[in-house]
Design an enzyme around this catalytic site. Sequence first.
Site, PDB file in Angstrom:
ATOM      1  N   GLU A  59       2.785   5.212   1.677  1.00  0.00           N
ATOM      2  CA  GLU A  59       2.815   3.941   2.506  1.00  0.00           C
ATOM      3  C   GLU A  59       4.092   3.243   2.820  1.00  0.00           C
ATOM      4  O   GLU A  59       5.031   3.312   1.668  1.00  0.00           O
ATOM      5  CB  GLU A  59       1.885   3.035   1.974  1.00  0.00           C
ATOM      6  N   LYS A 129      -2.916   0.690  10.041  1.00  0.00           N
ATOM      7  CA  LYS A 129      -3.874   0.585   8.866  1.00  0.00           C
ATOM      8  C   LYS A 129      -4.797  -0.731   9.336  1.00  0.00           C
ATOM      9  O   LYS A 129      -4.330  -1.899   9.550  1.00  0.00           O
ATOM     10  CB  LYS A 129      -2.789  -0.054   7.554  1.00  0.00           C
ATOM     11  N   CYS A 162      -3.582   3.426   1.855  1.00  0.00           N
ATOM     12  CA  CYS A 162      -3.877   2.511   0.573  1.00  0.00           C
ATOM     13  C   CYS A 162      -5.337   1.686   0.528  1.00  0.00           C
ATOM     14  O   CYS A 162      -6.203   2.349   0.342  1.00  0.00           O
ATOM     15  CB  CYS A 162      -2.542   1.616   0.458  1.00  0.00           C
ATOM     16  N   VAL A 189      -1.404  -0.773  -6.243  1.00  0.00           N
ATOM     17  CA  VAL A 189      -0.909  -1.797  -7.588  1.00  0.00           C
ATOM     18  C   VAL A 189      -2.084  -2.123  -8.252  1.00  0.00           C
ATOM     19  O   VAL A 189      -2.194  -2.565  -9.246  1.00  0.00           O
ATOM     20  CB  VAL A 189      -0.504  -2.893  -6.696  1.00  0.00           C
TER      21      VAL A 189
END
Length: 288
Positions: A59, A129, A162, A189
């Site tokens: 990304e 997205k 993501c 993350v």
Amino acid sequence: MGRRGARPPRVPAPRRDRGIAVKIGYLQLRPQFGRTKENVRAAKSMLVGVTDATVVLPELFNTGYVFRNMEEVRDLAETAAGVTVTELRKVAVAQRLNLVFGFLEAKNRKYYNSSALITAKGATHVYQKAHLFDREKLFFQPGNGAFKAYPVEGAKIGMMICFDWFFPEVTRSLALDGAQVVCQPANLVLPWCQDAMRTRSIENRVFSVTANRIGMEKRGNISLTFTGKSQVVSPKGDVLASASERSETLKVVEIDVAEALDKHVTPNNDLFRDRRPALYKALLRKAV
Ligand code: ACM
């Protein structure tokens, strides 16, 4: 109703006289914030010698992730005719690659966290997205496009980005549209995605490719560490390739993409035909 004790009818499996061999993989990178030219150059140099494959990059691989303000977003955004897409299209066509990568898209004075699929024939498809993560909501518009599968040589490819993984409807929608390989550019993350994508692959019988980034981005008082561990997963949840948390790496594996056409779980269960959409009405309601 059939006779008591009668066996349910067997659902015929699709004919698979021959497999369809294709190569899919990830390019795990460590982008440097704001250094688009260098990031694109680094990706191109790692792709040297790779041909006839579908390769997924992270990304926002061209810009980095931790934006501090809207000015940075405006400065780094590109259209789908910008330098990043143009440069990667040259590579895709010259090396017969289908490339999927995240980029910061400017369109009609709005900004999107987007991914592009550039096919080996030079066609470009863009996905914006839909499910924005955390501070992304400060800078980007959520995409409103349908989740679509695009035909490339030998396969149908779907894109998600993501945090979209947190919404199982995304992979399901892509699979129902015919995607055999779900490509996921990522800047992860949180720790759960890689495991969850095994489930997404199993419950939809699709291949998935997660291309994550590595490294830390510290900008002002915000610091994020990205988790690497890019992976390729089969329709039965086998991890066919997996990267470390620390190194930039490229990995391509050969698959039989026809495995994603068979949606049988048992001889009597086809996971698409067994769906009960009439019972899923709550999915269409807004949360309260
Ligand atoms: C993410 O969606 N980049 C966590």
